[in-house]
Design an enzyme around this catalytic site. Structure first.
Site, PDB file in Angstrom:
ATOM      1  N   HIS A  66     123.952  66.077  -3.970  1.00 38.26           N
ATOM      2  CA  HIS A  66     122.645  65.809  -3.363  1.00 38.26           C
ATOM      3  C   HIS A  66     122.354  66.839  -2.281  1.00 38.26           C
ATOM      4  O   HIS A  66     123.262  67.313  -1.589  1.00 38.26           O
ATOM      5  CB  HIS A  66     122.564  64.388  -2.798  1.00 38.26           C
ATOM      6  CG  HIS A  66     123.535  64.083  -1.695  1.00 38.26           C
ATOM      7  ND1 HIS A  66     123.243  64.298  -0.361  1.00 38.26           N
ATOM      8  CD2 HIS A  66     124.781  63.559  -1.718  1.00 38.26           C
ATOM      9  CE1 HIS A  66     124.269  63.909   0.379  1.00 38.26           C
ATOM     10  NE2 HIS A  66     125.215  63.470  -0.416  1.00 38.26           N
ATOM     11  N   ASP A  68     119.766  66.192   0.033  1.00 36.78           N
ATOM     12  CA  ASP A  68     119.214  65.527   1.211  1.00 36.78           C
ATOM     13  C   ASP A  68     120.329  65.219   2.214  1.00 36.78           C
ATOM     14  O   ASP A  68     121.497  65.067   1.852  1.00 36.78           O
ATOM     15  CB  ASP A  68     118.467  64.251   0.822  1.00 36.78           C
ATOM     16  CG  ASP A  68     119.333  63.236   0.101  1.00 36.78           C
ATOM     17  OD1 ASP A  68     120.176  63.641  -0.731  1.00 36.78           O
ATOM     18  OD2 ASP A  68     119.181  62.024   0.362  1.00 36.78           O
ATOM     19  N   ASP A  99     128.490  67.077   4.089  1.00 37.93           N
ATOM     20  CA  ASP A  99     127.853  66.023   3.284  1.00 37.93           C
ATOM     21  C   ASP A  99     126.418  66.400   2.960  1.00 37.93           C
ATOM     22  O   ASP A  99     125.517  65.965   3.663  1.00 37.93           O
ATOM     23  CB  ASP A  99     127.917  64.704   4.038  1.00 37.93           C
ATOM     24  CG  ASP A  99     127.520  63.513   3.194  1.00 37.93           C
ATOM     25  OD1 ASP A  99     127.423  63.659   1.962  1.00 37.93           O
ATOM     26  OD2 ASP A  99     127.307  62.434   3.768  1.00 37.93           O
ATOM     27  N   GLU A 133     119.917  60.561  -2.089  1.00 35.64           N
ATOM     28  CA  GLU A 133     121.218  59.897  -2.052  1.00 35.64           C
ATOM     29  C   GLU A 133     121.442  59.213  -0.712  1.00 35.64           C
ATOM     30  O   GLU A 133     121.993  58.120  -0.648  1.00 35.64           O
ATOM     31  CB  GLU A 133     122.337  60.907  -2.320  1.00 35.64           C
ATOM     32  CG  GLU A 133     123.686  60.263  -2.658  1.00 35.64           C
ATOM     33  CD  GLU A 133     124.532  59.892  -1.434  1.00 35.64           C
ATOM     34  OE1 GLU A 133     125.509  59.131  -1.601  1.00 35.64           O
ATOM     35  OE2 GLU A 133     124.221  60.361  -0.320  1.00 35.64           O
ATOM     36  N   GLU A 134     121.001  59.860   0.358  1.00 30.65           N
ATOM     37  CA  GLU A 134     121.221  59.311   1.696  1.00 30.65           C
ATOM     38  C   GLU A 134     120.207  58.234   2.058  1.00 30.65           C
ATOM     39  O   GLU A 134     120.370  57.550   3.071  1.00 30.65           O
ATOM     40  CB  GLU A 134     121.155  60.437   2.740  1.00 30.65           C
ATOM     41  CG  GLU A 134     122.212  61.516   2.597  1.00 30.65           C
ATOM     42  CD  GLU A 134     123.611  61.041   2.935  1.00 30.65           C
ATOM     43  OE1 GLU A 134     123.797  59.825   3.138  1.00 30.65           O
ATOM     44  OE2 GLU A 134     124.524  61.881   2.981  1.00 30.65           O
ATOM     45  N   GLU A 162     131.131  64.684  -3.285  1.00 36.34           N
ATOM     46  CA  GLU A 162     131.149  63.984  -1.996  1.00 36.34           C
ATOM     47  C   GLU A 162     132.395  64.359  -1.195  1.00 36.34           C
ATOM     48  O   GLU A 162     133.469  64.593  -1.771  1.00 36.34           O
ATOM     49  CB  GLU A 162     131.126  62.471  -2.210  1.00 36.34           C
ATOM     50  CG  GLU A 162     129.806  61.925  -2.689  1.00 36.34           C
ATOM     51  CD  GLU A 162     128.710  61.971  -1.627  1.00 36.34           C
ATOM     52  OE1 GLU A 162     129.018  62.235  -0.455  1.00 36.34           O
ATOM     53  OE2 GLU A 162     127.548  61.748  -1.987  1.00 36.34           O
ATOM     54  N   HIS A 349     127.841  62.655   8.899  1.00 39.20           N
ATOM     55  CA  HIS A 349     126.835  61.838   9.572  1.00 39.20           C
ATOM     56  C   HIS A 349     126.971  61.866  11.091  1.00 39.20           C
ATOM     57  O   HIS A 349     126.263  61.139  11.785  1.00 39.20           O
ATOM     58  CB  HIS A 349     126.891  60.369   9.087  1.00 39.20           C
ATOM     59  CG  HIS A 349     126.459  60.187   7.671  1.00 39.20           C
ATOM     60  ND1 HIS A 349     125.906  59.017   7.204  1.00 39.20           N
ATOM     61  CD2 HIS A 349     126.480  61.029   6.605  1.00 39.20           C
ATOM     62  CE1 HIS A 349     125.631  59.129   5.911  1.00 39.20           C
ATOM     63  NE2 HIS A 349     125.973  60.361   5.531  1.00 39.20           N
TER      64      HIS A 349
END
Length: 377
Positions: A66, A68, A99, A133-134, A162, A349
């Site tokens: 992903h 995003d 990520d 995805e997020e 991931e 994150h």
């Protein structure tokens, strides 16, 4: 610097906060098209998805990722600007480095190199990328999986980029994930004055014993592949803001993370039975964001990824089903074996997210080796 470094930096500079792709996917599509990939842009609602595939027939090896990212939070909290890639002490800093823009760049570079070196490889190799995805994950890989069902696309193996590693690249791969079942519970009472509780019904008092029973309940014992099911209450809200008013409703948010020892429908039934047993006036809005999945020992992609980590990283990877959810939950039900391999997840994150430059440089080698071992005789 290297191709994977340059591409990672290009992607980080794009503020692709979910679900905005910010132009990441077209730039990757252009690169892959130049080396012979067939490109399909799949847009659902406000979400962009990219499916790029090379070769003919089967088997099909998919790489999944992903573009995003989660919001950066207050940019002044970062030591370096979150959307300006910065190198310091052997690490590349920026939102999405781990990520998972670093892995997306590594997949892209690996696939370019693989098809250039092996233009007549067996079967097909593909890259599926989403910009959802997020976030709510409604119009990304979930929607693409439905498209694959309609078109009869068959996926044999899937490698998700991931961030899986704990301390060093290759020390852990994910061979499955727990399912996630969430509920929004509303318990209805009767609003009134706190001085006259006989004329009201306090939903907080009424719900508390039931919530305590749910929180203390053993749902299953797990099994050899998954830990016991976890139940967590994440939020409780009630009240009007005044301390002399009994509220009329209580709302509680909760979540199950469950393996193959339980089924979602059984968990729902058991929760509802507890609420009924306590005589509550209740309603639940359920959301199943994914069923558990497992690639069993002996599966070809699991064995291949394990061997690649052993041979190229010099480490025997732990094989885990822990962590949260990933988009692999939408691909596994199509019949694919799914394994996750990516960089260290220690900073994902977080403020000052980063990836080790040494890991970033090695990751394309791992992905290319997986391609070669599965698609070259």
């Amino acid at each position: 610097m290297s191709e994977v470094f340059d591409l990672t930096c290009q992607l980080i500079r794009r503020r692709s906060v979910t679900p905005d792709d910010a132009g990441c996917l077209p730039s990757i599509a252009e690169r892959l098209q130049r080396v012979g990939f067939r490109i399909e842009h799949l847009r659902y609602d406000d979400v962009d998805n990219l499916w790029a595939v090379h070769g003919q027939g089967g088997p099909l090896l998919m790489f999944l990722g992903h573009t995003d990212v989660v919001p950066s939070g207050p940019e002044e909290s970062w030591h370096t600007p979150p959307f300006e890639p910065t190198v310091h002490d052997g690490y590349l800093y920026g939102r999405g480095t781990a990520d998972m823009k670093g892995a997306v760049a590594a997949m892209t570079v690996a696939l370019e190199a693989f098809v250039t070196e092996h233009p007549e490889h067996a079967g097909r190799v593909g890259l599926l990328l989403t910009s959802d995805e997020e976030g709510v994950a409604l119009h990304g890989v979930r929607e693409v999986a439905e498209h694959f069902r309609r078109t009869g696309e068959t996926i044999d193996w899937c490698v998700v980029g991931e961030p899986s590693a704990k301390e060093r690249l290759g020390d852990l791969i994910r061979v499955g994930r727990r399912g996630s079942l969430s509920g929004t519970l509303t318990v209805r009472g009767v609003q009134g004055h706190v001085a006259y509780p006989d004329k009201a019904l306090n939903p907080i008092h009424a719900a508390a014993p039931a919530l305590a029973q749910l929180a203390g309940q053993a749902w299953d014992n797990g099994n050899a592949d998954f830990p016991p099911t976890s139940f967590q209450i994440s939020n409780i809200h009630a009240g009007t803001g005044a301390n002399n008013v009994i509220p009329g409703t209580l709302t509680a948010l909760f979540n199950f993370r469950f393996g193959t020892a339980s089924r979602a429908e059984d968990l729902r039934r058991r929760v509802e039975a507890v609420l009924d047993a306590h005589g509550l006036d209740w309603q639940i809005d359920w959301q199943l964001s994914g069923e558990p999945f497992l690639t069993p020992a002996g599966g070809k992609v699991r064995e291949t990824v394990t061997a690649v980590c052993r041979d190229l990283c010099g480490i025997e990877p732990e094989q885990s089903t822990g962590g949260g959810t990933s988009d692999g939950r939408f691909i596994a039900p199509l019949g694919a074996e799914v394994v996750e391999l990516g960089p260290v997840n220690a900073t994902i994150h977080k403020v000052d997210e980063c990836v080790a430059l040494a890991d970033l440089e090695r990751l394309p080698e791992l992905y290319k080796a997986i391609c070669a071992r599965l698609l070259v005789g």
